[in-house]
Motif scaffolding. Structure first.
Motif, PDB file in Angstrom:
ATOM      1  N   LYS A   1      18.537  34.576  46.484  1.00 45.73           N
ATOM      2  CA  LYS A   1      18.122  35.689  45.630  1.00 45.73           C
ATOM      3  C   LYS A   1      16.861  36.393  46.127  1.00 45.73           C
ATOM      4  O   LYS A   1      16.757  37.610  46.039  1.00 45.73           O
ATOM      5  N   ASN A   2      15.903  35.620  46.652  1.00 40.84           N
ATOM      6  CA  ASN A   2      14.667  36.253  47.099  1.00 40.84           C
ATOM      7  C   ASN A   2      14.901  37.165  48.301  1.00 40.84           C
ATOM      8  O   ASN A   2      14.338  38.263  48.387  1.00 40.84           O
ATOM      9  N   ILE A   3      15.770  36.723  49.219  1.00 39.25           N
ATOM     10  CA  ILE A   3      16.099  37.564  50.380  1.00 39.25           C
ATOM     11  C   ILE A   3      16.948  38.750  49.943  1.00 39.25           C
ATOM     12  O   ILE A   3      16.759  39.878  50.419  1.00 39.25           O
ATOM     13  N   GLN A   4      17.856  38.503  49.018  1.00 38.47           N
ATOM     14  CA  GLN A   4      18.700  39.582  48.489  1.00 38.47           C
ATOM     15  C   GLN A   4      17.845  40.680  47.867  1.00 38.47           C
ATOM     16  O   GLN A   4      18.056  41.874  48.117  1.00 38.47           O
ATOM     17  N   GLN A   5      16.865  40.287  47.067  1.00 46.11           N
ATOM     18  CA  GLN A   5      15.987  41.260  46.424  1.00 46.11           C
ATOM     19  C   GLN A   5      15.107  41.978  47.447  1.00 46.11           C
ATOM     20  O   GLN A   5      14.830  43.179  47.320  1.00 46.11           O
ATOM     21  N   LEU A   6      14.666  41.252  48.473  1.00 43.53           N
ATOM     22  CA  LEU A   6      13.863  41.844  49.536  1.00 43.53           C
ATOM     23  C   LEU A   6      14.652  42.929  50.268  1.00 43.53           C
ATOM     24  O   LEU A   6      14.135  44.027  50.530  1.00 43.53           O
ATOM     25  N   ILE A   7      15.892  42.623  50.590  1.00 40.40           N
ATOM     26  CA  ILE A   7      16.754  43.584  51.284  1.00 40.40           C
ATOM     27  C   ILE A   7      16.968  44.822  50.427  1.00 40.40           C
ATOM     28  O   ILE A   7      16.805  45.960  50.890  1.00 40.40           O
ATOM     29  N   LYS A   8      17.340  44.602  49.174  1.00 42.16           N
ATOM     30  CA  LYS A   8      17.640  45.728  48.285  1.00 42.16           C
ATOM     31  C   LYS A   8      16.418  46.622  48.083  1.00 42.16           C
ATOM     32  O   LYS A   8      16.508  47.853  48.210  1.00 42.16           O
ATOM     33  N   TYR A   9      15.281  46.020  47.791  1.00 38.55           N
ATOM     34  CA  TYR A   9      14.070  46.798  47.493  1.00 38.55           C
ATOM     35  C   TYR A   9      13.662  47.646  48.694  1.00 38.55           C
ATOM     36  O   TYR A   9      13.369  48.847  48.553  1.00 38.55           O
ATOM     37  N   ASN A  10      13.627  47.058  49.870  1.00 35.28           N
ATOM     38  CA  ASN A  10      13.118  47.771  51.043  1.00 35.28           C
ATOM     39  C   ASN A  10      14.101  48.808  51.578  1.00 35.28           C
ATOM     40  O   ASN A  10      13.677  49.876  52.037  1.00 35.28           O
TER      41      ASN A  10
ATOM     42  N   PHE B   1      13.526  37.419  59.456  1.00 35.03           N
ATOM     43  CA  PHE B   1      13.349  38.715  60.096  1.00 35.03           C
ATOM     44  C   PHE B   1      12.279  39.500  59.336  1.00 35.03           C
ATOM     45  O   PHE B   1      12.015  39.248  58.157  1.00 35.03           O
ATOM     46  N   SER B   2      11.681  40.456  60.009  1.00 34.68           N
ATOM     47  CA  SER B   2      10.696  41.297  59.353  1.00 34.68           C
ATOM     48  C   SER B   2      11.403  42.464  58.678  1.00 34.68           C
ATOM     49  O   SER B   2      12.495  42.873  59.105  1.00 34.68           O
ATOM     50  N   VAL B   3      10.791  43.001  57.647  1.00 32.97           N
ATOM     51  CA  VAL B   3      11.353  44.162  56.964  1.00 32.97           C
ATOM     52  C   VAL B   3      11.470  45.334  57.924  1.00 32.97           C
ATOM     53  O   VAL B   3      12.462  46.063  57.925  1.00 32.97           O
ATOM     54  N   ARG B   4      10.469  45.511  58.788  1.00 30.38           N
ATOM     55  CA  ARG B   4      10.491  46.619  59.748  1.00 30.38           C
ATOM     56  C   ARG B   4      11.678  46.501  60.695  1.00 30.38           C
ATOM     57  O   ARG B   4      12.299  47.499  61.041  1.00 30.38           O
ATOM     58  N   GLU B   5      11.981  45.272  61.125  1.00 27.01           N
ATOM     59  CA  GLU B   5      13.123  45.084  62.014  1.00 27.01           C
ATOM     60  C   GLU B   5      14.423  45.428  61.292  1.00 27.01           C
ATOM     61  O   GLU B   5      15.301  46.095  61.853  1.00 27.01           O
ATOM     62  N   LEU B   6      14.565  44.976  60.052  1.00 25.13           N
ATOM     63  CA  LEU B   6      15.772  45.264  59.273  1.00 25.13           C
ATOM     64  C   LEU B   6      15.983  46.771  59.143  1.00 25.13           C
ATOM     65  O   LEU B   6      17.072  47.277  59.425  1.00 25.13           O
ATOM     66  N   ILE B   7      14.942  47.494  58.732  1.00 27.05           N
ATOM     67  CA  ILE B   7      15.052  48.940  58.548  1.00 27.05           C
ATOM     68  C   ILE B   7      15.369  49.613  59.873  1.00 27.05           C
ATOM     69  O   ILE B   7      16.216  50.522  59.945  1.00 27.05           O
ATOM     70  N   ALA B   8      14.718  49.172  60.954  1.00 24.77           N
ATOM     71  CA  ALA B   8      14.933  49.781  62.269  1.00 24.77           C
ATOM     72  C   ALA B   8      16.366  49.575  62.739  1.00 24.77           C
ATOM     73  O   ALA B   8      16.991  50.493  63.282  1.00 24.77           O
TER      74      ALA B   8
END
Length: 237
Positions: free
Chosen positions: A13-22, A108-115
């Motif tokens: 859930k914590n990773i799921q929320q991180l992905i969705k929010y960012n 993974f970092s949020v920046r990497e995911l978005i990139a």
């Protein structure tokens, strides 16, 4: 303004929320799922522009979800990014062999995911925008640079939107394109017409390029989804 829709399946859930929010903070629309079964069920009613699939899931794993998506004619052309906490090369290679377009190793970092997400969308969009060949199929010829279409060597009357619609279908020959995607790419993000507009222009196109528009060969209707250009006998020269 329409947003790119992403389906993300992640049971933590914590990773799921991180992905969705960012992702939403960067302009995307995101629907999250706890299991692969839930995602596949939603695909019966709604089709995203990209899938994010965690490998380790309860029930069927992300690799099996990827395999089923690639076997489904409606979802087989939608980009897939695999999320994996494993470091074994086997998992990454297998994911790519099953049809994934990219992978991200956790943590993974949020920046990497978005990139990674933006880069994948950029590749998809560029492949559409830069298509400028002369395409020939049977007795039809499309000159993308001159924006001209010929049938039996006769120049067809092809208004701008009809040409753009035909070009997009041919460029994605063999792939199912939803009415929403066709509307967005041809009419633009700010066009607020109904998807029936696509059906009307498809009818016009069939009257011009099909030998029998009541029983079309080139532009196939995929019931409840949209249209697909039949790639049999099509070639770029």
């Amino acid at each position: 303004m329409s947003k790119e829709l992403i389906f993300a399946v992640e049971d933590e859930k914590n990773i799921q929320q991180l992905i969705k929010y960012n992702l939403e903070a960067n302009g995307f629309s995101v629907i999250t799922f706890d299991t692969g079964e839930e995602l596949l069920e939603e695909c019966k009613y709604n089709i995203p522009n990209l899938f994010l699939l965690d490998i380790m899931l309860p029930g069927i794993d992300g690799l099996e979800v990827c395999r089923q998506l690639r076997q489904n004619v409606v979802t087989q052309s939608i980009p897939v990014i695999i999320l994996t906490a494993k470091n074994e090369e086997f998992d990454k290679v297998l994911g790519l062999e099953l049809g994934a377009d990219d992978y991200i190793t956790k943590p993974f970092s949020v920046r990497e995911l978005i990139a990674r997400v933006k880069a994948l969308f950029r590749r998809v969009h560029t492949s559409i925008e830069n298509y400028s060949e002369i395409i020939r199929f049977e007795n039809i010829s499309i000159d993308c640079s001159r924006r001209e279409v010929f049938k039996d060597d006769k120049l067809l009357d092809m208004p701008f939107k009809e040409f753009e619609l035909l070009k997009l279908l041919v460029m994605n020959k063999g792939k199912v394109l939803s009415r929403e995607i066709l509307l967005e790419k041809v009419w633009g993000f700010d066009y607020y017409g109904e998807t029936r507009t696509v059906d009307v222009h498809i009818r016009y196109l069939r009257q011009k390029i099909e030998d029998n528009d009541s029983n079309p060969f080139y532009i196939e209707t995929i019931r409840g989804i949209g249209y697909r250009f039949n790639d049999k006998g099509v070639s770029g020269k």
